[in-house]
Design a protein around this motif. Structure first.
Motif, PDB file in Angstrom:
ATOM      1  N   ALA A 103       0.843  -1.193   0.000  1.00 30.64           N
ATOM      2  CA  ALA A 103       0.000   0.000   0.000  1.00 30.64           C
ATOM      3  C   ALA A 103       0.874   1.237   0.000  1.00 30.64           C
ATOM      4  O   ALA A 103       2.022   1.200   0.466  1.00 30.64           O
ATOM      5  CB  ALA A 103      -0.920   0.016   1.227  1.00 30.64           C
ATOM      6  N   GLY A 104       0.309   2.316  -0.525  1.00 34.73           N
ATOM      7  CA  GLY A 104       0.997   3.592  -0.461  1.00 34.73           C
ATOM      8  C   GLY A 104       0.597   4.348   0.798  1.00 34.73           C
ATOM      9  O   GLY A 104      -0.290   3.933   1.549  1.00 34.73           O
ATOM     10  N   TRP A 105       1.237   5.479   1.022  1.00 38.11           N
ATOM     11  CA  TRP A 105       0.917   6.319   2.169  1.00 38.11           C
ATOM     12  C   TRP A 105      -0.448   6.973   2.024  1.00 38.11           C
ATOM     13  O   TRP A 105      -0.862   7.323   0.914  1.00 38.11           O
ATOM     14  CB  TRP A 105       1.937   7.455   2.311  1.00 38.11           C
ATOM     15  CG  TRP A 105       3.243   7.038   2.883  1.00 38.11           C
ATOM     16  CD1 TRP A 105       4.375   6.720   2.179  1.00 38.11           C
ATOM     17  CD2 TRP A 105       3.578   6.898   4.268  1.00 38.11           C
ATOM     18  NE1 TRP A 105       5.388   6.378   3.047  1.00 38.11           N
ATOM     19  CE2 TRP A 105       4.933   6.490   4.331  1.00 38.11           C
ATOM     20  CE3 TRP A 105       2.872   7.079   5.454  1.00 38.11           C
ATOM     21  CZ2 TRP A 105       5.589   6.257   5.538  1.00 38.11           C
ATOM     22  CZ3 TRP A 105       3.524   6.854   6.661  1.00 38.11           C
ATOM     23  CH2 TRP A 105       4.870   6.448   6.699  1.00 38.11           C
ATOM     24  N   ASP A 106      -1.127   7.162   3.133  1.00 40.54           N
ATOM     25  CA  ASP A 106      -2.224   8.118   3.199  1.00 40.54           C
ATOM     26  C   ASP A 106      -1.565   9.444   3.535  1.00 40.54           C
ATOM     27  O   ASP A 106      -1.276   9.742   4.700  1.00 40.54           O
ATOM     28  CB  ASP A 106      -3.234   7.720   4.277  1.00 40.54           C
ATOM     29  CG  ASP A 106      -4.446   8.642   4.309  1.00 40.54           C
ATOM     30  OD1 ASP A 106      -4.312   9.825   3.912  1.00 40.54           O
ATOM     31  OD2 ASP A 106      -5.527   8.195   4.741  1.00 40.54           O
ATOM     32  N   THR A 107      -1.274  10.216   2.501  1.00 44.32           N
ATOM     33  CA  THR A 107      -0.497  11.444   2.676  1.00 44.32           C
ATOM     34  C   THR A 107      -1.285  12.541   3.380  1.00 44.32           C
ATOM     35  O   THR A 107      -0.689  13.524   3.843  1.00 44.32           O
ATOM     36  CB  THR A 107      -0.009  11.969   1.321  1.00 44.32           C
ATOM     37  OG1 THR A 107      -1.144  12.193   0.459  1.00 44.32           O
ATOM     38  CG2 THR A 107       0.933  10.979   0.652  1.00 44.32           C
ATOM     39  N   PHE A 131       5.953   6.862  -1.547  1.00 48.21           N
ATOM     40  CA  PHE A 131       5.270   5.740  -2.202  1.00 48.21           C
ATOM     41  C   PHE A 131       3.765   5.930  -2.048  1.00 48.21           C
ATOM     42  O   PHE A 131       3.253   5.999  -0.928  1.00 48.21           O
ATOM     43  CB  PHE A 131       5.723   4.447  -1.532  1.00 48.21           C
ATOM     44  CG  PHE A 131       5.388   3.181  -2.253  1.00 48.21           C
ATOM     45  CD1 PHE A 131       5.918   2.900  -3.489  1.00 48.21           C
ATOM     46  CD2 PHE A 131       4.574   2.226  -1.647  1.00 48.21           C
ATOM     47  CE1 PHE A 131       5.644   1.694  -4.131  1.00 48.21           C
ATOM     48  CE2 PHE A 131       4.289   1.018  -2.274  1.00 48.21           C
ATOM     49  CZ  PHE A 131       4.824   0.762  -3.522  1.00 48.21           C
ATOM     50  N   VAL A 132       3.043   6.054  -3.170  1.00 47.34           N
ATOM     51  CA  VAL A 132       1.619   6.389  -3.109  1.00 47.34           C
ATOM     52  C   VAL A 132       0.797   5.525  -4.059  1.00 47.34           C
ATOM     53  O   VAL A 132       1.269   5.102  -5.112  1.00 47.34           O
ATOM     54  CB  VAL A 132       1.353   7.871  -3.447  1.00 47.34           C
ATOM     55  CG1 VAL A 132       1.892   8.782  -2.369  1.00 47.34           C
ATOM     56  CG2 VAL A 132       1.928   8.246  -4.805  1.00 47.34           C
ATOM     57  N   ASP A 133      -0.447   5.292  -3.669  1.00 45.27           N
ATOM     58  CA  ASP A 133      -1.408   4.655  -4.549  1.00 45.27           C
ATOM     59  C   ASP A 133      -1.818   5.636  -5.647  1.00 45.27           C
ATOM     60  O   ASP A 133      -1.695   6.861  -5.486  1.00 45.27           O
ATOM     61  CB  ASP A 133      -2.650   4.231  -3.763  1.00 45.27           C
ATOM     62  CG  ASP A 133      -2.343   3.181  -2.710  1.00 45.27           C
ATOM     63  OD1 ASP A 133      -1.553   2.259  -3.011  1.00 45.27           O
ATOM     64  OD2 ASP A 133      -2.874   3.290  -1.584  1.00 45.27           O
ATOM     65  N   PRO A 134      -2.336   5.134  -6.779  1.00 46.45           N
ATOM     66  CA  PRO A 134      -2.730   6.016  -7.890  1.00 46.45           C
ATOM     67  C   PRO A 134      -4.052   6.732  -7.613  1.00 46.45           C
ATOM     68  O   PRO A 134      -5.092   6.426  -8.195  1.00 46.45           O
ATOM     69  CB  PRO A 134      -2.833   5.054  -9.073  1.00 46.45           C
ATOM     70  CG  PRO A 134      -3.223   3.751  -8.454  1.00 46.45           C
ATOM     71  CD  PRO A 134      -2.488   3.701  -7.146  1.00 46.45           C
ATOM     72  N   LYS A 137      -5.933  12.507  -4.955  1.00 48.46           N
ATOM     73  CA  LYS A 137      -5.957  13.168  -3.643  1.00 48.46           C
ATOM     74  C   LYS A 137      -4.654  12.902  -2.890  1.00 48.46           C
ATOM     75  O   LYS A 137      -4.158  13.768  -2.161  1.00 48.46           O
ATOM     76  CB  LYS A 137      -7.151  12.686  -2.821  1.00 48.46           C
ATOM     77  CG  LYS A 137      -8.496  13.152  -3.361  1.00 48.46           C
ATOM     78  CD  LYS A 137      -9.642  12.696  -2.462  1.00 48.46           C
ATOM     79  CE  LYS A 137     -10.986  13.182  -2.996  1.00 48.46           C
ATOM     80  NZ  LYS A 137     -12.115  12.719  -2.140  1.00 48.46           N
ATOM     81  N   GLN A 138      -4.092  11.708  -3.078  1.00 45.39           N
ATOM     82  CA  GLN A 138      -2.832  11.388  -2.423  1.00 45.39           C
ATOM     83  C   GLN A 138      -1.666  12.142  -3.062  1.00 45.39           C
ATOM     84  O   GLN A 138      -0.674  12.452  -2.391  1.00 45.39           O
ATOM     85  CB  GLN A 138      -2.575   9.881  -2.458  1.00 45.39           C
ATOM     86  CG  GLN A 138      -3.613   9.058  -1.719  1.00 45.39           C
ATOM     87  CD  GLN A 138      -3.772   9.471  -0.263  1.00 45.39           C
ATOM     88  OE1 GLN A 138      -2.812   9.878   0.392  1.00 45.39           O
ATOM     89  NE2 GLN A 138      -4.996   9.386   0.243  1.00 45.39           N
ATOM     90  N   ALA A 174      -3.470   9.978 -14.879  1.00 49.24           N
ATOM     91  CA  ALA A 174      -4.050  11.144 -14.200  1.00 49.24           C
ATOM     92  C   ALA A 174      -3.148  11.627 -13.068  1.00 49.24           C
ATOM     93  O   ALA A 174      -2.936  12.842 -12.896  1.00 49.24           O
ATOM     94  CB  ALA A 174      -5.434  10.798 -13.663  1.00 49.24           C
ATOM     95  N   CYS A 175      -2.604  10.688 -12.301  1.00 47.56           N
ATOM     96  CA  CYS A 175      -1.733  11.056 -11.189  1.00 47.56           C
ATOM     97  C   CYS A 175      -0.421  11.671 -11.687  1.00 47.56           C
ATOM     98  O   CYS A 175       0.077  12.642 -11.104  1.00 47.56           O
ATOM     99  CB  CYS A 175      -1.444   9.839 -10.327  1.00 47.56           C
ATOM    100  SG  CYS A 175      -2.842   9.330  -9.307  1.00 47.56           S
TER     101      CYS A 175
END
Length: 237
Positions: A103-107, A131-134, A137-138, A174-175
């Motif tokens: 998982a990525g961070w909840d930034t 490291f983030v999910d696509p 918002k993150q 998009a990210c």
């Protein structure tokens, strides 16, 4: 050209399975750089089940390309990174018992914590990546932390692409577009392979770097390390 950083954790896993120092992770890092890789990535974990903290120190004088150290910034990890001062630190929210990154961070939720860590690393001249999910918002959250880059967590893309679903690239595009607009550099990694890397590279704007380990080492068992490095470099042009 997108840079190829080779994650050498699996080499350390093989070494650790027998004890001793075969295969030698430092020698392997030197070899893949000689074959054309533009970076070395390691991801030490608290239990040192593959890359050991001492490996991180031993690699420092031998990595003449980019040196990327990934991990959860607990105190011991943070001190190691500050001692070594690699080119880049990639912050990954691994649980202690995680088999691999999942998982990525909840930034947004962890904004204050990430700001504190990122400031500490940047004050020491270390480029920072999250490291983030696509999720756009993150990406916005990552910008607010002061990070230099994001690393897109690409497991979902790799899984869906293997099923024939090329539309799985859409949230990553998009990210990346938003990151470019916000002035964030874009890296990517996790389950990228010779099968899916070219399509990903062709569709992600401003892709600066990919970190590849498991697939690259697995492919090298059949095709040879030097040959596989060249195949990735050709697909990343």
């Amino acid at each position: 050209m997108t840079k190829l950083s080779v994650n050498i954790n699996k080499v350390a896993t093989l070494r650790n399975s027998r004890g001793g120092n075969v295969p030698n992770v430092v020698a392997f890092a030197k070899d893949v750089q000689g074959f054309g890789a533009q970076g070395i990535t390691i991801h030490p974990r608290p239990d040192e089940r593959h890359i050991k903290y001492q490996d991180a120190y031993d690699l420092k004088p031998e990595v003449y390309t980019e040196y990327n150290i990934e991990g959860n910034p607990i105190d011991t990890f943070t001190q190691m990174v500050l001692d070594i001062k690699p080119t880049q630190v990639t912050l990954v929210p691994d649980a202690v018992d995680a088999l691999t990154s999942n998982a990525g961070w909840d930034t947004i939720k962890h904004k204050d914590f990430l700001i504190e860590k990122i400031q500490e690393f940047k004050q020491n001249g270390i480029r920072t990546s999250i490291f983030v999910d696509p999720d756009v918002k993150q990406i916005e959250g990552a910008k607010a932390t002061g990070a230099d880059r994001i690393e897109l967590y690409t497991e979902s893309y790799a899984h869906d692409y293997a099923q024939g679903n090329k539309k799985a690239i859409a949230p990553f595009i998009a990210c990346a577009e938003l990151a470019n607009q916000l002035g964030l550099g874009v890296n990517a990694g996790h389950d990228l392979s010779l099968e899916n890397i070219k399509f990903f590279k062709e569709n992600i704007p401003g892709l600066l770097e990919v970190s590849i380990g498991h697939a690259l080492i697995s492919e090298s068992l059949y095709l040879g390390v030097e040959n596989v490095i060249q195949m990735y470099l050709n697909k990343l042009k």
